[in-house]
Design an enzyme around this catalytic site. Structure first.
Site, PDB file in Angstrom:
ATOM      1  N   ARG A 236       0.673  -1.702  -0.235  1.00  0.00           N
ATOM      2  CA  ARG A 236       0.093  -0.012   0.040  1.00  0.00           C
ATOM      3  C   ARG A 236       0.618   0.954   0.235  1.00  0.00           C
ATOM      4  NH1 ARG A 236      -4.890  -1.707   3.950  1.00  0.00           N
ATOM      5  NH2 ARG A 236      -5.637  -3.809   3.403  1.00  0.00           N
TER       6      ARG A 236
ATOM      7  N   ARG B   2       1.934   1.920  10.380  1.00  0.00           N
ATOM      8  CA  ARG B   2       1.948   1.569   8.865  1.00  0.00           C
ATOM      9  C   ARG B   2       2.634   1.706   7.355  1.00  0.00           C
ATOM     10  NH1 ARG B   2      -3.171   4.024   7.421  1.00  0.00           N
ATOM     11  NH2 ARG B   2      -3.418   4.823   9.712  1.00  0.00           N
TER      12      ARG B   2
ATOM     13  N   GLU C   1      -6.865  -0.060  14.888  1.00  0.00           N
ATOM     14  CA  GLU C   1      -7.894  -0.688  13.917  1.00  0.00           C
ATOM     15  C   GLU C   1      -6.898  -1.933  13.582  1.00  0.00           C
ATOM     16  OE1 GLU C   1      -9.710  -1.381   9.582  1.00  0.00           O
ATOM     17  OE2 GLU C   1      -9.435   0.796  10.091  1.00  0.00           O
TER      18      GLU C   1
ATOM     19  N   SER D  78     -10.776  -5.710  10.050  1.00  0.00           N
ATOM     20  CA  SER D  78     -12.316  -5.343  10.012  1.00  0.00           C
ATOM     21  C   SER D  78     -12.676  -6.236   8.782  1.00  0.00           C
ATOM     22  CB  SER D  78     -12.433  -4.248   8.838  1.00  0.00           C
ATOM     23  OG  SER D  78     -11.881  -4.755   7.312  1.00  0.00           O
TER      24      SER D  78
ATOM     25  N   ARG E 247       0.875  -4.950  12.771  1.00  0.00           N
ATOM     26  CA  ARG E 247      -0.500  -4.423  13.634  1.00  0.00           C
ATOM     27  C   ARG E 247      -0.559  -5.363  14.887  1.00  0.00           C
ATOM     28  NH1 ARG E 247      -4.721   0.265  11.934  1.00  0.00           N
ATOM     29  NH2 ARG E 247      -3.209   1.231  10.282  1.00  0.00           N
TER      30      ARG E 247
END
Length: 518
Positions: free
Chosen positions: A337, A352, A424, A427, A481
């Protein structure tokens, strides 16, 4: 109800009443001959049609348009239910506003009406051409035959021109309509991320009798990372994992795969380079502004940002047997990403990064079952994170935080002592038929064996029309994470980190990561 819930686009659309009185054949053919690139500028046909088929695909029509501009042909077409959109205009418009989408609904509807009108005119000319052809069968007076030949020639020229413009208009309609987001579940909170609702809270914050460190400091003290060397080799937001951190990554991946497989998911590894069109069909914008997707120069390929993309494409352009559903996959992949626009303290360290490992769950199912499987996916996530002893909350995400494909999305945020807040970690999204309409994934309902149907004959409803499957995705484990969570939540005063008991069998029985130097 879904925004896109009926048959294949353009093949099953019903024509609306004509929006204009058709010109005579003589007027039409003369006009077309004079204005091949300016379709019917002098006729009663909607005067802005030229703008509709020649403006840039991603911009609304403007008063002044250059005649030579041509709409870029889309790489693919989605089976969008334009009739449903038109009939539910207010619902779709409200959903676009609630999601802060840039989709131009008025332009889509305008283009759709022009499409219907032009399609009707094309069909009328085809019927006249066929009628003329039928009249020429058999013996005719030379003068009559010659008149019919001229009429047929004029019809053919007019039809070729109209068909070309219909293709351009269809392409423009697709380009604009593809940006309309999925309809939202009626229970989704309306507003920005701050409007999201806590669905569940699990555990409590760990209490420390010493000054806590963030994962960056812990990793440095335990010799687990090397960001400096990675920055020299690859650039910022890349990293080397070292020593027990490597075992931790492998252990997390194998643990997540094992747990999902126990629950009936088929394990996969996926390609990590995919075609741009597949990325787009899954609802991402590989070449949009602030894109998160790495595109490969001079190719039609991209690096994946999630295994959702190659898993979604595994059954592309196929009809699945009803008996095969649901299809449940759990996929391991590396993800890439750009993290364009990312800033703030949450960008430090592993939180990140540009490249990471992830285990992703994905389900193809019948439409009536997707809400049930969505609940199942979030339950699996909650079970996984509870087994690690994490403190986390599950959020029903608000409309402003939903990506274009999501009908509803639950996020899991875990407590991260180093950040001093929740972050986070996963999801779970129900995308209904948004992706399957773009990927062309259908199923054929199985034979109805009810007594009523058995009386209808041997074939029953074996020829029942196909339907689009629903797709769902959920994160089982985003490795970096998860490492952040484990290091920060299970740090000890002596500088060591305790490995949760659940992970130990996947790390060769390792119980504690201890300092190497004293």
């Amino acid at each position: 109800m879904m925004m896109i819930s009926s048959g294949t686009a353009f093949q099953t659309l019903r024509l609306a009443p004509s929006l204009f009185k058709p010109p005579t054949l003589q007027t039409l053919t003369r006009t077309l001959a004079r204005h091949r690139h300016g379709l019917l500028r002098g006729s009663p046909l909607l005067p802005s049609l030229l703008r509709a088929v020649s403006s840039p695909a991603l911009q609304p029509s403007s008063p002044a348009v250059e005649e030579d501009k041509v709409v870029a042909k889309p790489q693919w077409k989605a089976a969008i239910d334009f009739k449903w959109i038109r009939e539910n205009k207010d619902v779709v418009a409200a959903n676009i506003r609630n999601r802060n989408s840039s989709a131009d609904l008025e332009l889509v509807l305008e283009l759709y009406e022009k499409y219907l009108a032009l399609q009707k005119e094309v069909e009328r000319l085809r019927a006249e051409r066929n009628s003329v052809a039928n009249k020429m069968k058999g013996k005719l007076e030379p003068s009559v035959r010659q008149a019919l030949v001229e009429e047929g020639k004029n019809l053919k020229e007019g039809l070729v021109a109209l068909e070309d413009d219909l293709v351009q208009l269809t392409d423009r309609l697709q380009q604009e309509a593809q940006s309309i987001p999925n309809i939202s579940h009626p229970d989704v909170p309306i507003g920005g991320e701050e409007s999201s609702v806590v669905k569940k809270m699990v555990g409590s914050r760990p209490e420390f009798s010493f000054t806590t460190r963030d994962h960056l400091q812990i990793g440095k003290d335990l010799d687990l990372f090397d960001f400096d060397a990675a920055s020299e080799v690859s650039g910022s937001k890349f990293y080397y994992l070292k020593n027990e951190a490597v075992l931790l990554e492998m252990g997390l991946v194998n643990w997540a795969l094992s747990e999902a497989t126990k629950r009936g998911f088929t394990p996969l590894t996926t390609p990590e380079i995919v075609r741009s069109s597949v990325v787009e069909k899954c609802g991402f914008q590989p070449r949009g502004q602030n894109t998160q997707v790495y595109s490969i120069e001079d190719t039609d390929q991209c690096l994946i940002g999630t295994a959702e993309i190659p898993v979604g494409g595994i059954h592309m352009d196929s009809i699945l047997p009803d008996s095969a559903l649901p299809l449940k996959y759990v996929a391991f992949s590396h993800c890439f990403r750009t993290e364009a626009g990312a800033a703030g303290t949450a960008t430090r360290g592993l939180y990140r990064v540009h490249q990471f490992s992830k285990v992703e769950m994905f389900i193809f199912c019948r439409p009536e079952n997707s809400n049930m499987y969505h609940e199942e996916l979030i339950q699996i996530e909650e079970d996984l994170f509870t087994s690690l002893g994490l403190h986390f909350k599950t959020l029903d995400m608000a409309t402003g935080d939903l990506g274009a494909p999501a009908y509803r999305k639950f996020d899991v945020e875990a407590w991260m002592p180093g950040l001093g807040r929740f972050g986070e970690i996963s999801s779970a999204s129900n995308c209904t038929d948004y992706q399957s309409r773009r990927l062309g994934i259908r199923f054929r309902p199985s034979l109805d064996t009810s007594p009523t149907n058995l009386n209808k004959g041997k074939g029953g409803n074996s020829s029942a029309p196909t339907q689009f499957v629903h797709t769902l995705n959920a994160t089982a484990c985003a490795v970096p994470r998860m490492i952040v969570c484990l290091l920060e939540n299970f740090q000890q005063e002596d500088g060591s980190v305790v490995i949760p008991e659940t992970l130990r069998p996947f790390m060769g029985g390792l119980q504690v990561i201890s300092p190497k130097f004293k």
